[in-house]
Design a protein around this motif. Structure first.
Motif, PDB file in Angstrom:
ATOM      1  N   PRO A 152       0.829  -1.215   0.000  1.00  0.00           N
ATOM      2  CA  PRO A 152       0.000   0.000   0.000  1.00  0.00           C
ATOM      3  C   PRO A 152       0.860   1.261   0.000  1.00  0.00           C
ATOM      4  O   PRO A 152       0.573   2.224  -0.720  1.00  0.00           O
ATOM      5  N   GLN A 192       0.693   1.492  -3.740  1.00  0.00           N
ATOM      6  CA  GLN A 192      -0.555   1.203  -4.431  1.00  0.00           C
ATOM      7  C   GLN A 192      -1.734   1.999  -3.883  1.00  0.00           C
ATOM      8  O   GLN A 192      -2.703   2.240  -4.588  1.00  0.00           O
ATOM      9  N   HIS A 193      -1.643   2.399  -2.609  1.00  0.00           N
ATOM     10  CA  HIS A 193      -2.774   3.107  -1.974  1.00  0.00           C
ATOM     11  C   HIS A 193      -2.629   4.604  -2.238  1.00  0.00           C
ATOM     12  O   HIS A 193      -2.275   5.394  -1.360  1.00  0.00           O
ATOM     13  N   ARG A 206      -3.964   3.030  10.249  1.00  0.00           N
ATOM     14  CA  ARG A 206      -3.912   1.581  10.059  1.00  0.00           C
ATOM     15  C   ARG A 206      -4.956   0.851  10.895  1.00  0.00           C
ATOM     16  O   ARG A 206      -5.589  -0.105  10.427  1.00  0.00           O
ATOM     17  N   TYR A 231      -8.880   4.736   5.389  1.00  0.00           N
ATOM     18  CA  TYR A 231      -7.581   4.149   5.046  1.00  0.00           C
ATOM     19  C   TYR A 231      -7.198   3.028   6.006  1.00  0.00           C
ATOM     20  O   TYR A 231      -6.033   2.644   6.090  1.00  0.00           O
ATOM     21  N   VAL A 273      -4.031   0.376   6.037  1.00  0.00           N
ATOM     22  CA  VAL A 273      -2.861   0.844   5.307  1.00  0.00           C
ATOM     23  C   VAL A 273      -1.599   0.523   6.116  1.00  0.00           C
ATOM     24  O   VAL A 273      -1.591   0.592   7.347  1.00  0.00           O
TER      25      VAL A 273
END
Length: 302
Positions: free
Chosen positions: A118, A176-177, A227, A234, A237
């Motif tokens: 991510p 990727q995030h 996270r 999100y 993450v």
């Protein structure tokens, strides 16, 4: 994955590349960084301003696949905030990307586990309690004195009372995030540029070290906060690192194994490093080397 570089010309013009032995070494580094990375990541992007485009594209002839002058939006920002060019470039990305500093050389592609994460960064940096250079507490004190709030992620992380703090070294950064990366970058830009915060930042006139706090520290606290936050868009993450520690990143054997070089800080002004950079480009493209020397001499005179 697209490879992105950023060049905000205002800080460079103010200092004339003084972190390097000579201005032409800065130009040589740009050429080598691009040439190596595009072997692995053919889609290349430069985010710069008009003066940066003139230098790197029109004069130096670097061949990026895409060139944006969006950093014109920073023309009225104090040049001491050199990290804002990077943050602005992150904030513009809409697809997975790797942002590469111009003093980073990718001799090999990044491992799939890193590229597909991510978020990824070069390595974690752990700062001990007695590391008082541009300390986060300086920022917190200045903001508190003016009755200002820092981002919730920052305040949550610092409220945990940890004696040290972690940053993500952003020699390379991406993932990727993309939504999360845009969020973090926009948050950093707002933290510096919001007029409401100007009085607090005025108390910290030497901005150099604080650049790392609004980029690297802010990224870490955003990762930690979001996270596990149950209501965060999100949630989940996380970050992967090319190297597990600062020491590994600058261990010659580990760096060679990873195919990664980062000329961080004083290494850019090291005479031996400068000679190796010159020899590399002389053997690879003598005409480009000569052009860098000519442009460097012109920069020195202006």
């Amino acid at each position: 994955m697209r490879a992105v570089w950023s060049f905000w010309s205002k800080p460079f013009t103010a200092h004339k590349g003084k972190s390097w032995c000579a201005p032409h070494h800065h130009l040589l580094a740009w050429g080598l960084s691009l040439r190596l990375a595009r072997k692995h990541y053919p889609e290349t992007v430069l985010v710069t301003d008009r003066a940066g485009k003139t230098l790197l594209i029109d004069q130096l002839g670097l061949e990026f696949g895409e060139v944006s002058t969006e950093l014109e939006a920073l023309r009225d920002v104090e040049e001491g905030w050199w990290a804002l060019g990077k943050l602005y470039a992150y904030s513009l990305q809409e697809r997975p990307f790797i942002h590469i500093d111009a003093d980073v050389f990718l001799w090999k592609p990044l491992p799939p586990a890193v590229v597909n994460a991510p978020v990824f960064a070069q390595c974690p940096e752990y700062h001990p309690p007695l590391d008082l250079y541009a300390a986060p507490s300086d920022i917190e004190t200045a903001f508190a004195r003016h009755g200002l709030s820092l981002p919730v992620e920052w305040e949550w992380s610092r409220s945990l009372g940890e004696p040290s703090f972690r940053e993500e070294n952003c020699g390379i950064v991406g993932g990727q995030h993309v939504d999360f990366l845009r969020y973090f970058a926009t948050l950093g830009l707002k933290l510096v540029r919001d007029p409401a915060n100007a009085a607090a930042w005025h108390e910290l006139p030497d901005k150099d070290g604080y650049n790392m706090r609004v980029e690297q520290l802010l990224l870490s606290v955003c990762l930690d906060y979001h996270r596990f936050h149950p209501d965060s868009p999100y949630r989940g993450v996380h970050v992967r690192h090319l190297f597990p520690s600062w020491a590994d990143a600058f261990n010659p054997a580990r760096a060679a194994q990873a195919g990664y070089t980062h000329l961080l800080g004083s290494s850019k002004s090291d005479a031996n490093v400068a000679r190796r950079l010159e020899r590399r480009m002389q053997s690879e493209d003598l005409d480009f080397y000569r052009l860098c020397v000519q442009l460097g001499q012109r920069l020195t005179r202006t």
